[in-house]
Scaffold this motif. Structure first.
Motif, PDB file in Angstrom:
ATOM      1  N   GLY A   1       0.781  -1.231   0.000  1.00 50.76           N
ATOM      2  CA  GLY A   1       0.000   0.000   0.000  1.00 50.76           C
ATOM      3  C   GLY A   1       0.809   1.275   0.000  1.00 50.76           C
ATOM      4  O   GLY A   1       0.255   2.361   0.112  1.00 50.76           O
TER       5      GLY A   1
ATOM      6  N   ILE B   1      -6.009  -1.234  -3.777  1.00 53.21           N
ATOM      7  CA  ILE B   1      -7.478  -1.121  -3.783  1.00 53.21           C
ATOM      8  C   ILE B   1      -8.067  -1.991  -4.891  1.00 53.21           C
ATOM      9  O   ILE B   1      -9.071  -2.680  -4.693  1.00 53.21           O
ATOM     10  N   SER B   2      -7.434  -1.984  -6.059  1.00 49.17           N
ATOM     11  CA  SER B   2      -7.888  -2.832  -7.164  1.00 49.17           C
ATOM     12  C   SER B   2      -7.793  -4.309  -6.790  1.00 49.17           C
ATOM     13  O   SER B   2      -8.709  -5.088  -7.060  1.00 49.17           O
TER      14      SER B   2
ATOM     15  N   THR C   1     -10.488  -5.139  -4.306  1.00 50.41           N
ATOM     16  CA  THR C   1     -11.770  -5.188  -5.012  1.00 50.41           C
ATOM     17  C   THR C   1     -11.916  -6.517  -5.731  1.00 50.41           C
ATOM     18  O   THR C   1     -12.967  -7.174  -5.663  1.00 50.41           O
TER      19      THR C   1
END
Length: 177
Positions: A51, A147-148, A151
């Motif tokens: 991250g 984040i991808s 998801t």
């Protein structure tokens, strides 16, 4: 055409997709082995979930030049894997709902297919971001890639759980077609 247990046989398209999915997954697992280091205990997955630029840079540096090539190969093979696993999961959803004529099951199946498409699109975005983050990692790209990835993993998990729920809802196997 049915199997010896009275259930319809798997369609050839689903069989082919399942085989292709398993083969590409096995290839990705093998490619991932040299990417497992002290900074990347899970190989490419650690990089997907890094991250921050600092974390991504530590992983890339731990791979060295050879590892960097394996990472690129992994990401490019994953581009082949994405449409295959998406199609496989969509065909599997269709298969699991063959004998589920109810409105709730059909609506749930549409949501499940949508989740699998979202997972594929998130996976594509993630790969593009990760390829762009290999040279000089940045916080913005690292966070966007994480984040991808989250998801993608969430959509796949919820979608597969939905398939299990659809199949378990009436507690009977696929009826002969």
């Amino acid at each position: 055409m049915s199997t010896d247990k009275g259930r319809p046989a798997l369609p050839k398209s689903l069989k082919a997709c399942l085989i292709a999915t398993v083969l590409l997954l096995a290839a990705l697992v093998l490619i991932n082995q040299p990417l497992k280091t002290g900074s990347a205990h899970q190989g490419i997955v650690s990089y997907q979930l890094a991250g921050s630029a600092e974390q991504a840079l530590a992983i890339v540096q731990s791979w060295g030049e050879d590892g960097l090539q394996w990472a690129k190969i992994s990401l490019w093979v994953d581009f082949l894997f994405i449409p295959i696993y998406c199609i496989t999961l969509i065909l599997l959803t269709r298969r699991c709902t063959l004998d589920r004529p109810g409105i709730r099951e059909r609506t749930t199946a549409r949501w499940i297919r949508t989740l699998f498409i979202v997972a594929g699109l998130a996976d594509i975005a993630e790969n593009v971001l990760l390829l762009n983050n290999l040279e000089t990692p940045t916080d913005a790209i690292s966070i966007a890639a994480a984040i991808s990835a989250l998801t993608k993993f969430t959509a796949l998990t919820i979608g597969i759980a939905g398939l299990v729920i659809i199949r378990a809802a009436r507690r009977h196997p696929l009826a002969p077609g």
